[in-house]
Design a protein around this motif. Structure first.
Motif, short mmCIF file in Angstrom:
data_model
loop_
_atom_site.label_atom_id
_atom_site.label_comp_id
_atom_site.label_asym_id
_atom_site.label_seq_id
_atom_site.Cartn_x
_atom_site.Cartn_y
_atom_site.Cartn_z
N PHE A 164 2.67 -11.35 4.45
CA PHE A 164 1.72 -10.42 5.04
C PHE A 164 2.39 -9.39 5.94
CE2 PHE A 164 -1.16 -14.15 4.38
CZ PHE A 164 -1.93 -13.57 3.40
N GLN A 165 3.71 -9.46 6.05
CA GLN A 165 4.52 -8.53 6.85
C GLN A 165 4.05 -8.49 8.30
OE1 GLN A 165 4.63 -4.74 4.90
NE2 GLN A 165 5.81 -5.51 3.20
N TRP A 166 3.92 -9.67 8.90
CA TRP A 166 3.54 -9.77 10.29
C TRP A 166 4.68 -9.32 11.19
CZ3 TRP A 166 1.74 -15.45 9.43
CH2 TRP A 166 0.48 -15.45 8.83
N THR A 167 4.34 -8.73 12.30
CA THR A 167 5.35 -8.35 13.29
C THR A 167 5.75 -9.60 14.08
OG1 THR A 167 3.70 -7.85 14.97
CG2 THR A 167 4.36 -6.04 13.52
N GLU B 116 11.46 -13.80 16.00
CA GLU B 116 12.15 -12.65 15.40
C GLU B 116 12.63 -13.00 13.99
OE1 GLU B 116 13.33 -8.74 15.42
OE2 GLU B 116 12.33 -9.74 17.10
N ALA B 117 13.14 -14.21 13.82
CA ALA B 117 13.58 -14.66 12.48
C ALA B 117 12.39 -14.79 11.54
CB ALA B 117 14.33 -15.99 12.60
N LYS C 39 11.03 -23.84 9.17
CA LYS C 39 12.27 -23.09 8.86
C LYS C 39 12.92 -22.51 10.11
CE LYS C 39 13.73 -19.84 5.30
NZ LYS C 39 13.27 -18.93 4.26
N HIS C 40 12.12 -21.96 11.03
CA HIS C 40 12.69 -21.20 12.15
C HIS C 40 12.41 -21.79 13.53
CE1 HIS C 40 13.64 -18.06 9.28
NE2 HIS C 40 12.39 -18.05 8.87
#
Length: 178
Positions: free
Chosen positions: A128-131, A117-118, A111-112
Protein backbone atom coordinates in the motif's frame (compact mmCIF):
# COMPACT_ATOMS: atom_id res chain seq x y z
CA UNK A 1 23.64 16.97 -57.39
CA UNK A 2 20.07 18.05 -56.71
CA UNK A 3 19.78 20.71 -53.99
CA UNK A 4 17.65 19.92 -50.93
CA UNK A 5 14.11 21.35 -51.06
CA UNK A 6 14.86 23.80 -48.22
CA UNK A 7 17.81 25.26 -50.13
CA UNK A 8 17.31 27.87 -52.82
CA UNK A 9 20.17 28.93 -55.09
CA UNK A 10 20.79 32.66 -55.22
CA UNK A 11 21.73 34.66 -58.35
CA UNK A 12 25.23 33.18 -58.47
CA UNK A 13 23.92 29.60 -58.20
CA UNK A 14 25.31 29.11 -54.68
CA UNK A 15 22.97 27.36 -52.22
CA UNK A 16 21.38 29.54 -49.55
CA UNK A 17 20.83 28.01 -46.08
CA UNK A 18 17.61 29.97 -45.34
CA UNK A 19 14.24 28.34 -45.79
CA UNK A 20 11.98 29.73 -48.44
CA UNK A 21 9.76 32.52 -47.09
CA UNK A 22 11.10 32.34 -43.53
CA UNK A 23 12.51 35.86 -43.43
CA UNK A 24 9.47 37.50 -45.01
CA UNK A 25 7.17 35.85 -42.51
CA UNK A 26 8.99 37.20 -39.47
CA UNK A 27 9.22 40.70 -40.99
CA UNK A 28 5.49 40.72 -41.68
CA UNK A 29 4.86 39.69 -38.08
CA UNK A 30 6.99 42.58 -36.87
CA UNK A 31 5.29 45.10 -39.16
CA UNK A 32 1.78 44.07 -38.13
CA UNK A 33 2.55 43.80 -34.41
CA UNK A 34 0.10 45.72 -32.25
CA UNK A 35 0.95 46.96 -28.81
CA UNK A 36 -1.73 46.32 -26.21
CA UNK A 37 -2.10 49.48 -24.18
CA UNK A 38 -5.21 48.64 -22.18
CA UNK A 39 -5.07 49.16 -18.48
CA UNK A 40 -6.11 46.19 -16.39
CA UNK A 41 -9.52 46.70 -14.87
CA UNK A 42 -9.44 47.20 -11.12
CA UNK A 43 -11.76 44.52 -9.85
CA UNK A 44 -13.86 44.84 -6.76
CA UNK A 45 -11.69 43.38 -3.98
CA UNK A 46 -13.59 40.72 -2.08
CA UNK A 47 -16.92 42.47 -1.52
CA UNK A 48 -18.35 42.17 1.96
CA UNK A 49 -21.58 40.74 0.55
CA UNK A 50 -19.84 37.43 -0.22
CA UNK A 51 -18.59 36.95 3.34
CA UNK A 52 -21.01 34.62 5.09
CA UNK A 53 -19.92 35.21 8.70
CA UNK A 54 -21.64 38.27 10.18
CA UNK A 55 -18.91 39.05 12.74
CA UNK A 56 -16.17 39.08 10.11
CA UNK A 57 -18.36 41.08 7.71
CA UNK A 58 -18.67 43.86 10.30
CA UNK A 59 -14.89 44.08 10.74
CA UNK A 60 -14.11 43.69 7.01
CA UNK A 61 -12.60 46.77 5.30
CA UNK A 62 -13.63 47.07 1.62
CA UNK A 63 -10.51 49.03 0.69
CA UNK A 64 -8.19 46.19 1.75
CA UNK A 65 -7.59 42.80 0.21
CA UNK A 66 -8.67 39.60 1.94
CA UNK A 67 -5.11 38.92 3.10
CA UNK A 68 -4.75 42.42 4.57
CA UNK A 69 -8.11 42.06 6.34
CA UNK A 70 -7.10 38.69 7.79
CA UNK A 71 -3.84 40.16 9.10
CA UNK A 72 -5.64 43.14 10.63
CA UNK A 73 -8.29 41.11 12.49
CA UNK A 74 -7.61 39.22 15.69
CA UNK A 75 -9.50 35.95 15.31
CA UNK A 76 -9.23 35.08 19.01
CA UNK A 77 -11.09 38.27 19.95
CA UNK A 78 -13.60 37.81 17.13
CA UNK A 79 -14.48 34.17 17.93
CA UNK A 80 -13.65 33.89 21.64
CA UNK A 81 -17.06 32.39 22.45
CA UNK A 82 -16.81 29.70 19.74
CA UNK A 83 -13.28 28.40 20.46
CA UNK A 84 -12.87 25.31 22.67
CA UNK A 85 -11.64 25.81 26.24
CA UNK A 86 -8.82 23.31 25.78
CA UNK A 87 -7.51 21.20 22.94
CA UNK A 88 -8.16 17.48 23.53
CA UNK A 89 -5.08 15.30 23.95
CA UNK A 90 -6.61 12.19 22.37
CA UNK A 91 -8.23 12.10 18.92
CA UNK A 92 -11.94 11.42 18.70
CA UNK A 93 -11.44 8.60 16.20
CA UNK A 94 -8.32 6.58 17.08
CA UNK A 95 -6.41 4.70 14.38
CA UNK A 96 -7.69 1.16 13.74
CA UNK A 97 -6.21 -1.56 11.57
CA UNK A 98 -8.47 -3.22 9.02
CA UNK A 99 -8.68 -6.97 8.45
CA UNK A 100 -6.80 -6.84 5.17
CA UNK A 101 -3.96 -4.81 6.76
CA UNK A 102 -3.37 -7.23 9.65
CA UNK A 103 -1.28 -9.78 7.67
CA UNK A 104 0.92 -6.98 6.35
CA UNK A 105 1.45 -5.57 9.85
CA UNK A 106 2.31 -9.07 11.16
CA UNK A 107 4.88 -9.52 8.39
CA UNK A 108 6.36 -6.10 9.19
CA UNK A 109 6.81 -6.97 12.86
CA UNK A 110 8.25 -10.41 12.11
CA UNK A 111 10.68 -9.06 9.51
CA UNK A 112 11.71 -5.64 10.88
CA UNK A 113 10.67 -5.45 14.55
CA UNK A 114 10.48 -1.75 15.53
CA UNK A 115 12.39 -0.38 12.52
CA UNK A 116 9.62 1.64 10.85
CA UNK A 117 11.97 3.13 8.25
CA UNK A 118 12.83 -0.39 7.03
CA UNK A 119 9.11 -1.20 6.89
CA UNK A 120 8.58 1.86 4.71
CA UNK A 121 11.32 0.82 2.25
CA UNK A 122 10.26 -2.86 2.08
CA UNK A 123 8.64 -2.79 -1.35
CA UNK A 124 7.53 -6.42 -1.34
CA UNK A 125 5.59 -6.28 1.92
CA UNK A 126 4.54 -2.61 1.79
CA UNK A 127 2.07 -3.03 -1.06
CA UNK A 128 0.00 0.00 0.00
CA UNK A 129 3.12 2.23 -0.06
CA UNK A 130 2.70 3.43 3.50
CA UNK A 131 5.04 6.12 4.77
CA UNK A 132 7.20 5.63 7.85
CA UNK A 133 4.64 7.42 10.04
CA UNK A 134 1.76 5.37 8.61
CA UNK A 135 3.65 2.12 9.26
CA UNK A 136 4.32 3.20 12.85
CA UNK A 137 0.66 4.15 13.43
CA UNK A 138 -0.63 0.84 12.10
CA UNK A 139 1.88 -1.29 14.02
CA UNK A 140 1.16 0.53 17.29
CA UNK A 141 -2.60 0.31 16.72
CA UNK A 142 -2.35 -3.44 16.04
CA UNK A 143 -0.22 -3.95 19.17
CA UNK A 144 -2.86 -2.12 21.25
CA UNK A 145 -5.57 -4.36 19.75
CA UNK A 146 -7.29 -1.61 17.75
CA UNK A 147 -8.61 -3.92 15.03
CA UNK A 148 -11.61 -3.21 12.86
CA UNK A 149 -13.59 -6.03 11.25
CA UNK A 150 -14.53 -5.85 7.60
CA UNK A 151 -18.25 -5.88 8.48
CA UNK A 152 -17.79 -2.82 10.68
CA UNK A 153 -15.79 -1.14 7.94
CA UNK A 154 -18.54 -1.68 5.39
CA UNK A 155 -21.27 -0.51 7.78
CA UNK A 156 -19.36 2.69 8.54
CA UNK A 157 -19.08 3.50 4.85
CA UNK A 158 -15.28 3.54 4.84
CA UNK A 159 -14.94 0.09 3.33
CA UNK A 160 -12.25 -0.72 0.80
CA UNK A 161 -14.74 -1.91 -1.81
CA UNK A 162 -17.10 1.07 -1.96
CA UNK A 163 -18.37 0.09 -5.41
CA UNK A 164 -20.04 -3.12 -4.16
CA UNK A 165 -20.99 -2.95 -0.48
CA UNK A 166 -22.28 -6.30 0.74
CA UNK A 167 -24.89 -5.21 3.28
CA UNK A 168 -26.01 -2.43 5.59
CA UNK A 169 -26.61 1.26 5.05
CA UNK A 170 -23.73 1.47 2.58
CA UNK A 171 -25.63 -0.76 0.14
CA UNK A 172 -28.58 1.67 0.07
CA UNK A 173 -26.32 4.66 -0.41
CA UNK A 174 -24.34 3.12 -3.31
CA UNK A 175 -24.44 5.84 -5.97
CA UNK A 176 -22.87 3.74 -8.73
CA UNK A 177 -25.79 1.29 -8.94
CA UNK A 178 -23.73 -1.89 -8.79
Amino acid sequence: LVPAPSFRPDARGVGCSRQVGAMAKTKSKLRNKKVVSRKSKLRNRNPAKKIMDEDFRKVFDKNKTMRENMKATNLKELYYDRLPERIPSQPKHPMKVGEEEIPIVKQFIAKHGDNYEAMHWDIKTNVFQWTTAQCKKRVLAWQKGMVRSEAAEILSGHGIDMMKPIFGAAKKRNVFGH
